[in-house]
Design a protein around this motif. Structure first.
Motif, PDB file in Angstrom:
ATOM      1  N   GLU A  63      19.321  59.140   2.439  1.00 57.07           N
ATOM      2  CA  GLU A  63      19.826  60.046   1.415  1.00 57.07           C
ATOM      3  C   GLU A  63      18.928  60.046   0.183  1.00 57.07           C
ATOM      4  O   GLU A  63      18.423  58.993  -0.235  1.00 57.07           O
ATOM      5  N   TYR A  64      18.725  61.213  -0.384  1.00 56.33           N
ATOM      6  CA  TYR A  64      18.135  61.341  -1.710  1.00 56.33           C
ATOM      7  C   TYR A  64      19.283  61.598  -2.673  1.00 56.33           C
ATOM      8  O   TYR A  64      20.085  62.514  -2.468  1.00 56.33           O
ATOM      9  N   SER A  65      19.390  60.771  -3.739  1.00 54.74           N
ATOM     10  CA  SER A  65      20.591  60.811  -4.566  1.00 54.74           C
ATOM     11  C   SER A  65      20.258  60.642  -6.046  1.00 54.74           C
ATOM     12  O   SER A  65      20.349  59.529  -6.581  1.00 54.74           O
ATOM     13  N   PRO A  66      19.862  61.701  -6.745  1.00 52.59           N
ATOM     14  CA  PRO A  66      19.640  61.593  -8.192  1.00 52.59           C
ATOM     15  C   PRO A  66      20.946  61.297  -8.925  1.00 52.59           C
ATOM     16  O   PRO A  66      21.982  61.888  -8.641  1.00 52.59           O
ATOM     17  N   MET A  67      20.885  60.353  -9.869  1.00 51.58           N
ATOM     18  CA  MET A  67      22.065  59.885 -10.586  1.00 51.58           C
ATOM     19  C   MET A  67      21.880  60.081 -12.085  1.00 51.58           C
ATOM     20  O   MET A  67      20.758  60.038 -12.585  1.00 51.58           O
ATOM     21  N   SER A  68      22.980  60.291 -12.797  1.00 50.86           N
ATOM     22  CA  SER A  68      22.899  60.414 -14.245  1.00 50.86           C
ATOM     23  C   SER A  68      24.083  59.711 -14.899  1.00 50.86           C
ATOM     24  O   SER A  68      25.165  59.601 -14.319  1.00 50.86           O
ATOM     25  N   ILE A  69      23.847  59.210 -16.119  1.00 52.10           N
ATOM     26  CA  ILE A  69      24.885  58.580 -16.930  1.00 52.10           C
ATOM     27  C   ILE A  69      24.735  59.108 -18.350  1.00 52.10           C
ATOM     28  O   ILE A  69      23.632  59.105 -18.900  1.00 52.10           O
ATOM     29  N   LYS A  70      25.834  59.569 -18.949  1.00 54.32           N
ATOM     30  CA  LYS A  70      25.801  60.071 -20.320  1.00 54.32           C
ATOM     31  C   LYS A  70      26.282  59.004 -21.297  1.00 54.32           C
ATOM     32  O   LYS A  70      27.101  58.154 -20.961  1.00 54.32           O
ATOM     33  N   SER A  71      25.770  59.095 -22.504  1.00 48.76           N
ATOM     34  CA  SER A  71      26.197  58.175 -23.560  1.00 48.76           C
ATOM     35  C   SER A  71      27.514  58.636 -24.154  1.00 48.76           C
ATOM     36  O   SER A  71      27.813  59.830 -24.221  1.00 48.76           O
ATOM     37  N   ASN A  72      28.335  57.675 -24.576  1.00 51.99           N
ATOM     38  CA  ASN A  72      29.568  57.983 -25.295  1.00 51.99           C
ATOM     39  C   ASN A  72      29.327  58.227 -26.778  1.00 51.99           C
ATOM     40  O   ASN A  72      30.202  58.733 -27.482  1.00 51.99           O
ATOM     41  N   LEU A  73      28.150  57.855 -27.253  1.00 53.27           N
ATOM     42  CA  LEU A  73      27.884  57.879 -28.684  1.00 53.27           C
ATOM     43  C   LEU A  73      27.146  59.132 -29.148  1.00 53.27           C
ATOM     44  O   LEU A  73      27.260  59.540 -30.294  1.00 53.27           O
ATOM     45  N   ASN A  74      26.366  59.748 -28.254  1.00 53.35           N
ATOM     46  CA  ASN A  74      25.580  60.925 -28.617  1.00 53.35           C
ATOM     47  C   ASN A  74      25.364  61.779 -27.375  1.00 53.35           C
ATOM     48  O   ASN A  74      26.053  61.607 -26.367  1.00 53.35           O
ATOM     49  N   ASP A  75      24.409  62.684 -27.426  1.00 56.95           N
ATOM     50  CA  ASP A  75      24.156  63.585 -26.299  1.00 56.95           C
ATOM     51  C   ASP A  75      23.113  63.034 -25.332  1.00 56.95           C
ATOM     52  O   ASP A  75      22.642  63.759 -24.449  1.00 56.95           O
ATOM     53  N   ASP A  76      22.730  61.772 -25.478  1.00 57.50           N
ATOM     54  CA  ASP A  76      21.722  61.193 -24.597  1.00 57.50           C
ATOM     55  C   ASP A  76      22.221  61.160 -23.153  1.00 57.50           C
ATOM     56  O   ASP A  76      23.391  60.880 -22.884  1.00 57.50           O
ATOM     57  N   LYS A  77      21.304  61.442 -22.237  1.00 56.06           N
ATOM     58  CA  LYS A  77      21.616  61.415 -20.805  1.00 56.06           C
ATOM     59  C   LYS A  77      20.519  60.644 -20.092  1.00 56.06           C
ATOM     60  O   LYS A  77      19.333  60.922 -20.288  1.00 56.06           O
ATOM     61  N   TYR A  78      20.904  59.678 -19.276  1.00 61.69           N
ATOM     62  CA  TYR A  78      19.944  58.836 -18.582  1.00 61.69           C
ATOM     63  C   TYR A  78      19.891  59.264 -17.116  1.00 61.69           C
ATOM     64  O   TYR A  78      20.886  59.155 -16.392  1.00 61.69           O
ATOM     65  N   ASN A  79      18.734  59.763 -16.688  1.00 54.25           N
ATOM     66  CA  ASN A  79      18.572  60.288 -15.340  1.00 54.25           C
ATOM     67  C   ASN A  79      17.789  59.315 -14.463  1.00 54.25           C
ATOM     68  O   ASN A  79      16.716  58.836 -14.847  1.00 54.25           O
TER      69      ASN A  79
END
Length: 214
Positions: A36-52
């Protein structure tokens, strides 16, 4: 990462030598292996930052098909490896390279509908409930000037209380598998029920699977 690709190739080659005479529709129970190819993301609760993150996975499912209705029930296990590379330029004189790596195991149960087209083609939408278990998680910070620092994302001694990652998280997944004879492609979306840390939201990921049914 290279070892996972080699293992996946050998596994698919091994099961592809399995002989069988039944069509998909005639099988009551069946196994599935996939990569499987599985891109994942997590967003911050403090600002608009997104970690890909980029992600690759290797999985196995055992499914039991109902005799009198187009339903299946299954159990499975997947190993996912996620990685991310970024640079923090908040200090222009001393930018910091960031390298994140994480591996997790995802045991799950699923239920789905098997829709057959001329016995050889099967469409199988499904929903699954599982548990994301972090096996390891590491973040390496490498400044342009100074020594590199390595942090364990799951360890309170390395991360503060608001940023340490939870090692076990309940998750759900919805998807569609499209099979032709013994080969299938799958498309899915999954998300955790809980936040991965106080300062970050739920993990969410898309998946594209390629596999073999035997």
């Amino acid at each position: 990462m290279k070892q996972i690709k080699v293992l996946a190739t050998l596994l698919l080659m091994a099961v592809s030598t399995t002989a069988f005479g039944q069509s998909l529709k005639e099988r009551e129970n069946y196994h599935k292996v996939f990569v499987e190819y599985s891109p994942m993301s997590i967003k911050s609760n403090l600002n608009d930052d997104k970690y890909n993150f980029n992600g690759i996975g290797l999985g196995y499912n055992y499914n039991i098909a109902m005799k009198d209705m187009p339903l299946h029930f299954g159990v499975g296990l997947k190993l996912d490896y996620y990685f991310r590379r970024d640079t923090n330029n908040s200090d222009e004189k001393n930018p910091v390279k960031i390298s994140d790596n994480m591996m997790c195991a995802v045991p799950a149960i699923n239920v789905g509908v098997d829709i057959f087209i001329k016995k050889k083609i099967m469409l199988a939408p499904y929903v699954a409930i599982g548990m994301r278990v972090g096996l390891f998680g590491n973040e390496k910070l490498t400044p342009a000037v100074g020594e590199a620092t390595s942090l364990n994302l799951f360890k309170k001694a390395d991360m503060d209380a608001n940023n340490v990652w939870n090692r076990t998280l309940a998750s759900w997944e919805v998807g569609l598998n499209v099979a032709y004879e013994s080969y299938f492609l799958g498309f899915s979306f999954n998300r955790d029920f809980e936040k991965i840390s106080v300062n970050m939201k739920q993990v969410q990921a898309f998946g594209i699977k390629a596999g073999y049914i035997f």
